[in-house]
Design an enzyme around this catalytic site. Structure first.
Site, mmCIF file in Angstrom:
data_model
loop_
_atom_site.group_PDB
_atom_site.id
_atom_site.type_symbol
_atom_site.label_atom_id
_atom_site.label_comp_id
_atom_site.label_asym_id
_atom_site.label_seq_id
_atom_site.Cartn_x
_atom_site.Cartn_y
_atom_site.Cartn_z
ATOM 1 N N ASP A 31 18.285 57.538 -44.645
ATOM 2 C CA ASP A 31 17.470 57.094 -43.815
ATOM 3 C C ASP A 31 16.032 56.932 -44.519
ATOM 4 O OD1 ASP A 31 17.363 56.586 -40.436
ATOM 5 O OD2 ASP A 31 15.436 57.601 -41.124
ATOM 6 N N LYS A 83 21.241 64.248 -37.026
ATOM 7 C CA LYS A 83 20.226 63.747 -37.798
ATOM 8 C C LYS A 83 19.409 64.952 -38.475
ATOM 9 C CE LYS A 83 18.080 59.762 -38.918
ATOM 10 N NZ LYS A 83 18.657 58.254 -38.913
HETATM 11 P P1 NDP Z 1 13.207 52.888 -46.507
HETATM 12 O O1 NDP Z 1 12.498 54.580 -46.972
HETATM 13 O O2 NDP Z 1 13.937 52.387 -47.445
HETATM 14 O O3 NDP Z 1 12.232 51.839 -46.263
HETATM 15 C C1 NDP Z 1 11.189 52.219 -45.279
HETATM 16 C C2 NDP Z 1 10.325 51.293 -45.098
HETATM 17 O O4 NDP Z 1 9.576 51.391 -43.870
HETATM 18 C C3 NDP Z 1 9.359 51.107 -46.345
HETATM 19 O O5 NDP Z 1 8.789 49.777 -46.318
HETATM 20 C C4 NDP Z 1 8.113 51.828 -45.589
HETATM 21 O O6 NDP Z 1 6.659 51.751 -46.280
HETATM 22 C C5 NDP Z 1 8.138 51.471 -44.242
HETATM 23 N N1 NDP Z 1 7.610 52.537 -43.385
HETATM 24 C C6 NDP Z 1 8.251 53.858 -43.132
HETATM 25 N N2 NDP Z 1 7.535 54.592 -42.443
HETATM 26 C C7 NDP Z 1 6.437 53.863 -42.140
HETATM 27 C C8 NDP Z 1 5.390 54.126 -41.065
HETATM 28 N N3 NDP Z 1 5.234 55.167 -40.785
HETATM 29 N N4 NDP Z 1 4.509 53.027 -40.964
HETATM 30 C C9 NDP Z 1 4.735 51.864 -41.402
HETATM 31 N N5 NDP Z 1 5.675 51.392 -42.584
HETATM 32 C C10 NDP Z 1 6.566 52.472 -42.719
HETATM 33 O O7 NDP Z 1 14.040 53.361 -45.361
HETATM 34 P P2 NDP Z 1 15.127 52.158 -44.502
HETATM 35 O O8 NDP Z 1 14.998 50.915 -44.837
HETATM 36 O O9 NDP Z 1 16.289 53.138 -44.780
HETATM 37 O O10 NDP Z 1 14.933 52.646 -42.989
HETATM 38 C C11 NDP Z 1 14.054 51.705 -42.352
HETATM 39 C C12 NDP Z 1 14.325 51.879 -40.705
HETATM 40 O O11 NDP Z 1 15.738 51.550 -40.480
HETATM 41 C C13 NDP Z 1 14.118 53.168 -40.034
HETATM 42 O O12 NDP Z 1 13.646 53.366 -38.663
HETATM 43 C C14 NDP Z 1 15.599 53.882 -40.067
HETATM 44 O O13 NDP Z 1 15.551 55.026 -39.269
HETATM 45 C C15 NDP Z 1 16.349 52.640 -39.737
HETATM 46 N N6 NDP Z 1 17.652 52.707 -40.035
HETATM 47 C C16 NDP Z 1 18.176 52.963 -41.390
HETATM 48 C C17 NDP Z 1 19.417 52.882 -41.634
HETATM 49 C C18 NDP Z 1 20.169 53.035 -43.207
HETATM 50 O O14 NDP Z 1 21.281 52.822 -43.247
HETATM 51 N N7 NDP Z 1 19.162 53.328 -44.120
HETATM 52 C C19 NDP Z 1 20.559 52.651 -40.571
HETATM 53 C C20 NDP Z 1 19.950 52.724 -39.565
HETATM 54 C C21 NDP Z 1 18.597 52.270 -39.232
HETATM 55 P P3 NDP Z 1 6.327 52.782 -47.134
HETATM 56 O O15 NDP Z 1 6.827 52.604 -48.667
HETATM 57 O O16 NDP Z 1 4.783 52.447 -47.397
HETATM 58 O O17 NDP Z 1 6.400 54.209 -46.382
HETATM 59 O O1 2IT Z 2 20.064 55.811 -38.371
HETATM 60 C C1 2IT Z 2 20.856 55.516 -38.874
HETATM 61 O O2 2IT Z 2 22.090 55.094 -38.304
HETATM 62 C C2 2IT Z 2 21.111 55.921 -40.419
HETATM 63 N N1 2IT Z 2 20.318 56.391 -40.899
HETATM 64 C C3 2IT Z 2 22.562 55.799 -41.065
HETATM 65 C C4 2IT Z 2 23.185 56.926 -40.938
HETATM 66 C C5 2IT Z 2 24.635 57.246 -41.612
HETATM 67 O O3 2IT Z 2 25.146 58.201 -41.256
HETATM 68 O O4 2IT Z 2 24.889 56.348 -42.225
#
Ligand code: NDP
Ligand code: 2IT
Length: 450
Positions: A170, A130
């Site tokens: 992420d 990561k």
């Molecule tokens: P994005 O950046 O697309 O979206 C993040 C969302 O979460 C936004 O709405 C953001 O609001 C909100 N957010 C982020 N930080 C905070 C915080 N500290 N407090 C409150 N709201 C918060 O990210 P993703 O959708 O990609 O990721 C969301 C979650 O999913 C994370 O935990 C990530 O690790 C996990 N994840 C993502 C994967 C992926 O493929 N993208 C895979 C597996 C897990 P704001 O815009 O106001 O910051």
């Molecule tokens: O938390 C996660 O699994 C991710 N942000 C996706 C990682 C990836 O390599 O696709």
């Protein structure tokens, strides 16, 4: 857990905390895994004599570097970049990059540690890593985002490669950022390879990768529901976040006939009792991915409730999909969810529930799918992108989606295999931790003391 096991876990954790001071999220992630694994390891002493847990909690390599860039006012900015190369026992390091002001070593070590187990659960050959930066993309121009990404990659490129370490997105890193990062990598290394996943479709990306985490979290929820002869149709769902994971969670819920009623961002949440329809979701996608606005604008446009500064966990629902960030559900929130009849939590985010909240879910015996199982669809589809890049042959949408569904089913089966207790209750936490551990641990033993 018995008292004697408790003492041993506490001893292990005391050493880990002393070695890694101040990294509270890393401590939390390790503690949960160790509690699941300890009884299993007592029964399988080969993992003890080979010091597997001590080795798995020490990253193979930690990279930390300066990221200088020039903003639109001509002023020099300095951020900190990281890459945690946690474990390469079963494949190249694999995991996302997070750009968020809260990013620090402890956060990224927790995420890298979780990633090792998650990637193992997918059954694809991927180690865990990561990375990211304390860079805050909010309010930055496209040009500033590009400048930052180019500077970040100028250092990162010497540490990664399609067979070494393959980053992805992420929080704060989506298609736009992956594009800028890939362009700079290609320019410096002079190679067009699958060094990043989440790429655009025209230049090596996989169909379904943008959708995969959200879709996967819903597929996983569906598998959990099947164990109780239930389905998603007609169920009310609360979703937090409004980024990549939340958006495609809503889309798949709608396709399954569910009724998503909330979305949030760091400023508050919206509650739409009529349900977030496909048309309204289109609006959210445009708002968040193109205009980069706030979720409050949804409430203004569709005349629904917006609750500032709060999270959606007191909204009555059947299903909950935390899809924003770590520790967004605390003990009180968990109690509120259970009290209101929520009986499934499928974690799109990584570690969104505090240990106290997890305890509430397990005690209430609801279907609780921890992130490393429920959100593994994203990285699994990254693994499928790597396969397609190696073959230089793209698969169709149907082919990728079918594989994704198969992988989520498989992860669910693994959780059942290792998590079902004598009463028939499926503890998905134990199931995911033990199921993810075995392959990595056995590979480490086979490869000697490395
Ligand atoms: P994005 O950046 O697309 O979206 C993040 C969302 O979460 C936004 O709405 C953001 O609001 C909100 N957010 C982020 N930080 C905070 C915080 N500290 N407090 C409150 N709201 C918060 O990210 P993703 O959708 O990609 O990721 C969301 C979650 O999913 C994370 O935990 C990530 O690790 C996990 N994840 C993502 C994967 C992926 O493929 N993208 C895979 C597996 C897990 P704001 O815009 O106001 O910051
Ligand atoms: O938390 C996660 O699994 C991710 N942000 C996706 C990682 C990836 O390599 O696709």
């Amino acid at each position: 857990m018995s008292d004697i096991l408790d003492v041993k876990v506490n001893e292990f954790m005391a050493k880990l905390i002393a070695r890694n001071p101040g990294e509270s999220e890393f401590h939390q992630a390790v503690q949960e895994v160790i509690e699941s694994l300890w009884p299993f390891i007592e029964d399988n002493p080969k993992y003890k004599s080979t010091k597997i847990l001590e080795r798995m909690t020490e990253p193979e390599r930690v990279l930390m570097f300066r990221v200088p860039w020039v903003d639109d006012n001509g002023e020099i900015q300095v951020n900190r970049g990281f890459r945690i190369e946690m474990n390469s026992a079963i494949g190249p390091y694999k995991g996302g990059l997070r750009f968020h002001p809260t990013v620090n070593l402890g956060i990224l070590k927790f995420l890298a540690f979780e990633q090792v187990f998650k990637n193992s659960l997918t059954s694809l050959p991927m180690g865990g890593g990561k990375g990211g930066s304390d860079f805050d993309p909010k309010g930055k121009s496209d040009n500033e985002i590009m400048k930052f990404c180019q500077s970040f990659m100028t250092e990162l490129q010497r540490h990664i490669g399609q067979d070494t370490d393959v980053p992805a997105g992420d929080i704060g890193v989506g298609g736009r950022e992956i594009g800028y990062l890939f362009g700079q990598y290609k320019r410096i290394v002079n190679e067009f390879t699958g060094v990043l996943t989440g790429k655009g479709l025209e230049w090596g990306g996989s169909l379904i990768r943008p959708e995969a985490t959200g879709y996967g979290a819903v597929y996983f929820a569906n598998e959990m529901l099947k164990t109780r002869n239930e389905g998603i149709k007609g169920k009310v769902a609360v979703v937090s976040g409004s980024g990549n994971v939340a958006q495609y969670t809503v889309e798949k819920l709608l396709q399954f006939g569910g009724k998503p009623v909330t979305l949030s961002d760091s400023a508050g949440f919206i509650y739409d009792p009529d349900g977030i329809s496909m048309e309204k979701l289109q609006y959210v996608m445009e708002l968040k991915n193109i205009k980069r606005g706030r979720i409050q604008e949804y409430a203004d446009k569709f005349k629904v409730k917006y609750v500032e500064g709060e999270r959606p966990w007191n909204v009555k629902c059947d299903l909950a999909f935390p899809s924003a960030t770590q520790n967004e559900i605390n003990e009180e929130d968990a109690k509120e969810l259970v009290k209101n009849g929520c009986f499934i939590v499928s974690e799109g985010a990584n570690m969104p529930s505090t240990p106290e909240a997890v305890e509430v879910f397990l005690e209430a015996k609801i279907l609780y799918g921890p992130g490393k199982a429920a959100n593994a669809g994203g990285v699994a589809t990254s693994g499928l992108e790597m396969t397609q890049n190696s073959m230089r042959l793209p698969w169709t949408r149907e082919e990728v989606d079918e594989r994704l569904q198969h992988i989520m089913k498989n992860i669910h089966e693994t959780c059942v295999k290792y998590g079902k207790d004598s009463s028939g209750f499926i503890n998905y936490v134990n199931g995911a931790n033990i199921g993810g551990f075995i392959k990595v641990a056995d590979a480490m033993i086979a490869q000697g003391v490395v």
